[in-house]
Enzyme design. Structure first.
Site, PDB file in Angstrom:
ATOM      1  N   HIS A 117      -5.129 -37.236  15.317  1.00 19.95           N
ATOM      2  CA  HIS A 117      -4.247 -38.199  16.341  1.00 19.95           C
ATOM      3  C   HIS A 117      -5.079 -39.133  16.763  1.00 19.95           C
ATOM      4  O   HIS A 117      -4.743 -40.157  17.440  1.00 19.95           O
ATOM      5  CB  HIS A 117      -3.789 -36.959  17.750  1.00 19.95           C
ATOM      6  CG  HIS A 117      -2.486 -36.506  17.283  1.00 19.95           C
ATOM      7  ND1 HIS A 117      -1.856 -35.904  18.117  1.00 19.95           N
ATOM      8  CD2 HIS A 117      -2.050 -36.189  16.263  1.00 19.95           C
ATOM      9  CE1 HIS A 117      -0.609 -35.255  17.786  1.00 19.95           C
ATOM     10  NE2 HIS A 117      -0.876 -35.468  16.440  1.00 19.95           N
ATOM     11  N   HIS A 154      -0.734 -28.541   7.839  1.00 21.18           N
ATOM     12  CA  HIS A 154       0.068 -27.387   8.795  1.00 21.18           C
ATOM     13  C   HIS A 154      -0.012 -26.095   8.204  1.00 21.18           C
ATOM     14  O   HIS A 154       0.617 -24.959   8.480  1.00 21.18           O
ATOM     15  CB  HIS A 154       1.663 -28.012   9.002  1.00 21.18           C
ATOM     16  CG  HIS A 154       1.815 -28.904   9.714  1.00 21.18           C
ATOM     17  ND1 HIS A 154       2.964 -29.732  10.107  1.00 21.18           N
ATOM     18  CD2 HIS A 154       0.803 -29.528  10.537  1.00 21.18           C
ATOM     19  CE1 HIS A 154       2.926 -30.419  10.962  1.00 21.18           C
ATOM     20  NE2 HIS A 154       1.681 -30.592  11.365  1.00 21.18           N
ATOM     21  N   TRP A 184       2.894 -21.402  11.335  1.00 23.18           N
ATOM     22  CA  TRP A 184       3.513 -21.931   9.787  1.00 23.18           C
ATOM     23  C   TRP A 184       3.368 -21.041   8.764  1.00 23.18           C
ATOM     24  O   TRP A 184       3.850 -20.781   7.817  1.00 23.18           O
ATOM     25  CB  TRP A 184       3.137 -23.332   9.353  1.00 23.18           C
ATOM     26  CG  TRP A 184       3.295 -24.490  10.069  1.00 23.18           C
ATOM     27  CD1 TRP A 184       4.667 -25.522   9.690  1.00 23.18           C
ATOM     28  CD2 TRP A 184       2.752 -25.266  11.038  1.00 23.18           C
ATOM     29  NE1 TRP A 184       4.601 -26.425  10.479  1.00 23.18           N
ATOM     30  CE2 TRP A 184       3.707 -26.159  11.531  1.00 23.18           C
ATOM     31  CE3 TRP A 184       1.445 -24.997  11.799  1.00 23.18           C
ATOM     32  CZ2 TRP A 184       3.228 -27.362  12.350  1.00 23.18           C
ATOM     33  CZ3 TRP A 184       1.366 -25.809  12.819  1.00 23.18           C
ATOM     34  CH2 TRP A 184       2.031 -26.960  13.051  1.00 23.18           C
ATOM     35  N   ARG A 242      -6.443 -31.389  14.377  1.00 24.31           N
ATOM     36  CA  ARG A 242      -5.433 -32.007  14.909  1.00 24.31           C
ATOM     37  C   ARG A 242      -5.944 -33.335  16.010  1.00 24.31           C
ATOM     38  O   ARG A 242      -5.427 -34.294  16.056  1.00 24.31           O
ATOM     39  CB  ARG A 242      -4.232 -31.313  15.980  1.00 24.31           C
ATOM     40  CG  ARG A 242      -3.208 -31.879  16.449  1.00 24.31           C
ATOM     41  CD  ARG A 242      -2.162 -31.034  16.862  1.00 24.31           C
ATOM     42  NE  ARG A 242      -0.879 -31.609  16.743  1.00 24.31           N
ATOM     43  CZ  ARG A 242      -0.154 -31.982  17.668  1.00 24.31           C
ATOM     44  NH1 ARG A 242      -0.427 -31.476  19.095  1.00 24.31           N
ATOM     45  NH2 ARG A 242       1.008 -32.644  17.594  1.00 24.31           N
TER      46      ARG A 242
HETATM   47 FE1  DDH Z   1       0.703 -31.686  12.871  1.00 20.66          FE
HETATM   48  N1  DDH Z   1       1.896 -30.901  14.431  1.00 20.66           N
HETATM   49  N2  DDH Z   1       2.341 -33.075  12.719  1.00 20.66           N
HETATM   50  N3  DDH Z   1      -0.159 -32.750  11.412  1.00 20.66           N
HETATM   51  N4  DDH Z   1      -0.722 -30.334  13.123  1.00 20.66           N
HETATM   52  C1  DDH Z   1       1.359 -29.762  15.173  1.00 20.66           C
HETATM   53  C2  DDH Z   1       0.035 -29.118  15.297  1.00 20.66           C
HETATM   54  C3  DDH Z   1      -0.710 -29.496  14.199  1.00 20.66           C
HETATM   55  C4  DDH Z   1       3.474 -33.188  13.421  1.00 20.66           C
HETATM   56  C5  DDH Z   1       3.749 -32.470  14.505  1.00 20.66           C
HETATM   57  C6  DDH Z   1       2.974 -31.499  14.859  1.00 20.66           C
HETATM   58  C7  DDH Z   1       0.413 -33.743  10.795  1.00 20.66           C
HETATM   59  C8  DDH Z   1       1.476 -34.185  10.620  1.00 20.66           C
HETATM   60  C9  DDH Z   1       2.602 -33.805  11.749  1.00 20.66           C
HETATM   61  C10 DDH Z   1      -1.900 -30.390  12.612  1.00 20.66           C
HETATM   62  C11 DDH Z   1      -2.377 -31.489  11.603  1.00 20.66           C
HETATM   63  C12 DDH Z   1      -1.587 -32.518  11.034  1.00 20.66           C
HETATM   64  C13 DDH Z   1       2.546 -29.563  16.281  1.00 20.66           C
HETATM   65  C14 DDH Z   1       2.333 -28.528  17.345  1.00 20.66           C
HETATM   66  C15 DDH Z   1       3.312 -30.595  16.232  1.00 20.66           C
HETATM   67  C16 DDH Z   1       4.755 -30.677  17.154  1.00 20.66           C
HETATM   68  C17 DDH Z   1       1.453 -28.990  18.720  1.00 20.66           C
HETATM   69  C18 DDH Z   1       1.361 -28.017  19.577  1.00 20.66           C
HETATM   70  O1  DDH Z   1       2.498 -27.488  20.150  1.00 20.66           O
HETATM   71  O2  DDH Z   1       0.212 -27.352  19.944  1.00 20.66           O
HETATM   72  C19 DDH Z   1       4.468 -33.956  12.794  1.00 20.66           C
HETATM   73  C20 DDH Z   1       5.771 -34.479  13.331  1.00 20.66           C
HETATM   74  C21 DDH Z   1       3.775 -34.591  11.555  1.00 20.66           C
HETATM   75  C22 DDH Z   1       4.340 -35.608  10.664  1.00 20.66           C
HETATM   76  O3  DDH Z   1       3.585 -36.352  10.156  1.00 20.66           O
HETATM   77  C23 DDH Z   1       5.512 -35.751  10.656  1.00 20.66           C
HETATM   78  C24 DDH Z   1      -0.961 -34.316   9.975  1.00 20.66           C
HETATM   79  C25 DDH Z   1      -0.868 -35.420   9.091  1.00 20.66           C
HETATM   80  C26 DDH Z   1      -2.152 -33.488  10.204  1.00 20.66           C
HETATM   81  C27 DDH Z   1      -3.276 -33.435   9.669  1.00 20.66           C
HETATM   82  O4  DDH Z   1      -4.335 -32.799  10.068  1.00 20.66           O
HETATM   83  C28 DDH Z   1      -3.660 -34.368   8.432  1.00 20.66           C
HETATM   84  C29 DDH Z   1      -2.666 -29.416  13.177  1.00 20.66           C
HETATM   85  C30 DDH Z   1      -3.969 -28.842  12.486  1.00 20.66           C
HETATM   86  C31 DDH Z   1      -2.003 -28.622  13.862  1.00 20.66           C
HETATM   87  C32 DDH Z   1      -2.293 -27.188  14.711  1.00 20.66           C
HETATM   88  C33 DDH Z   1      -2.682 -27.660  16.176  1.00 20.66           C
HETATM   89  C34 DDH Z   1      -3.264 -26.258  16.759  1.00 20.66           C
HETATM   90  O5  DDH Z   1      -3.289 -26.405  17.871  1.00 20.66           O
HETATM   91  O6  DDH Z   1      -3.000 -25.265  16.140  1.00 20.66           O
END
Ligand code: DDH
Length: 289
Positions: free
Chosen positions: A48, A171, A187, A44
């Site tokens: 980001h 996810h 998930w 993540r």
């Molecule tokens: Fe995500 N993500 N993500 N995400 N994401 C969250 C957690 C993780 C969205 C929202 C959330 C991507 C796209 C989207 C990962 C990877 C990727 C969480 C929860 C939210 C909310 C955060 C928390 O409470 O800790 C949304 C909206 C989108 C979207 O595109 C519409 C993408 C593109 C990726 C990527 O890696 C390419 C990962 C891994 C997590 C888990 C993190 C954790 O601490 O566990």
């Protein structure tokens, strides 16, 4: 004679493999966290750091590592990512020559490979920038929104429908935290393994709105313990997205191949590389591949 090197240290692939190995071994050692791994939160962080890219202005992206600074570190979307940045600090101390922006993206690539995911070829060349390069808030997606928002955000980075779906397949990893995003839960049942489970569950499970005081999210009918975000559900509501969801649900190899390509692209957005060649890092022996 004096055999010490002259001039600045120029790291080779072997040096970056040492950084990879140090991250992998720290991941294997530090299991007292979430579902037993910092891998998901490292992925993540890499996402980001990179997903702020704007193709029109060429601003944002992984080059710069500006999430080290407020205001970017305080953007709501980045809540909880200090955990990932702190996890990588001992690696930065051990290899002071690597930039934070290279380290954070390498951390994401390593975490995916170590979670038995696809190979993520990676190349160095990012430079850290100062606080003035921080991006404005609002460039990362808002999970409460729909397919139009997903397309707005990801086409700003230069991705098409297929690439958007593949990317969100990340996810498979990790979970939501009420004290970070407000959402809650994982998930799937193996949140430390990179698989196409996210897509399989999206297609095969029945998802109902969770009854709680938190933000709107969805729960699987079978166990009531898994979750989907509104933006995740948008991937099966929208015909253009759904065809890729169904394809990835059936074909893990296609998902791995297409995810790798698009994650590499994400990590490289806006970076002025001096080299075309990418490194393929050897995964640690403890992975399940
Ligand atoms: Fe995500 N993500 N993500 N995400 N994401 C969250 C957690 C993780 C969205 C929202 C959330 C991507 C796209 C989207 C990962 C990877 C990727 C969480 C929860 C939210 C909310 C955060 C928390 O409470 O800790 C949304 C909206 C989108 C979207 O595109 C519409 C993408 C593109 C990726 C990527 O890696 C390419 C990962 C891994 C997590 C888990 C993190 C954790 O601490 O566990």
């Amino acid at each position: 004679g004096d055999s010490s090197p002259k001039g600045p240290f120029v790291p080779t692939q072997a040096d970056y493999q040492k950084v990879y190995d140090a991250i992998a071994s720290r991941l294997a050692d530090e299991t007292d966290y979430d579902d037993g791994s910092y891998g998901p939160v490292l992925v993540r962080l890499a996402w980001h750091a990179s997903g702020t890219y704007d193709k029109e202005t060429g601003t944002g992206g992984s080059n710069g590592a500006t999430m080290r600074f407020a205001p970017e570190s305080d953007h709501g979307a980045n809540a909880g990512l200090k955990t990932a940045r702190d996890f990588l600090e001992p690696i930065k101390a051990q290899f002071p020559w690597i930039t934070y922006s290279d380290l954070w993206t390498l951390g994401g690539a390593c975490a995916i490979q170590e979670a038995s995911g696809p190979t993520i070829p990676w190349r160095p060349g990012r430079e850290d920038r100062d606080v003035a390069a921080c991006t404005p808030d609002g460039r990362l997606p808002d999970a409460a929104k729909d397919q139009r928002h997903i397309r707005d955000i990801f086409s700003r980075m230069g991705f098409d429908d297929r690439e958007m779906v593949a990317l969100i397949g990340a996810h498979a990893l990790g979970r939501c935290h009420t004290d970070r995003s407000g959402f809650d839960g994982p998930w799937n049942f193996s949140p430390t393994l990179f698989t196409n489970e996210f897509f399989r569950l999206l297609v095969e499970e029945k998802w109902t709105q969770k009854k709680w005081n938190g933000p709107t999210q969805f729960t699987d009918k079978t166990t009531g313990t898994l979750m989907m975000l509104p933006t995740d559900m948008a991937l099966v509501k929208d015909k253009g997205f759904k065809k890729h969801v169904e394809r990835y649900a059936k074909d893990n190899d296609a998902f791995f191949k297409e995810f790798s390509d698009v994650f590499v692209k994400l990590l490289e957005l806006g970076v002025p590389f001096k080299t075309e060649d990418r490194f393929v890092f050897k995964a640690s022996e403890t992975t399940h591949t």
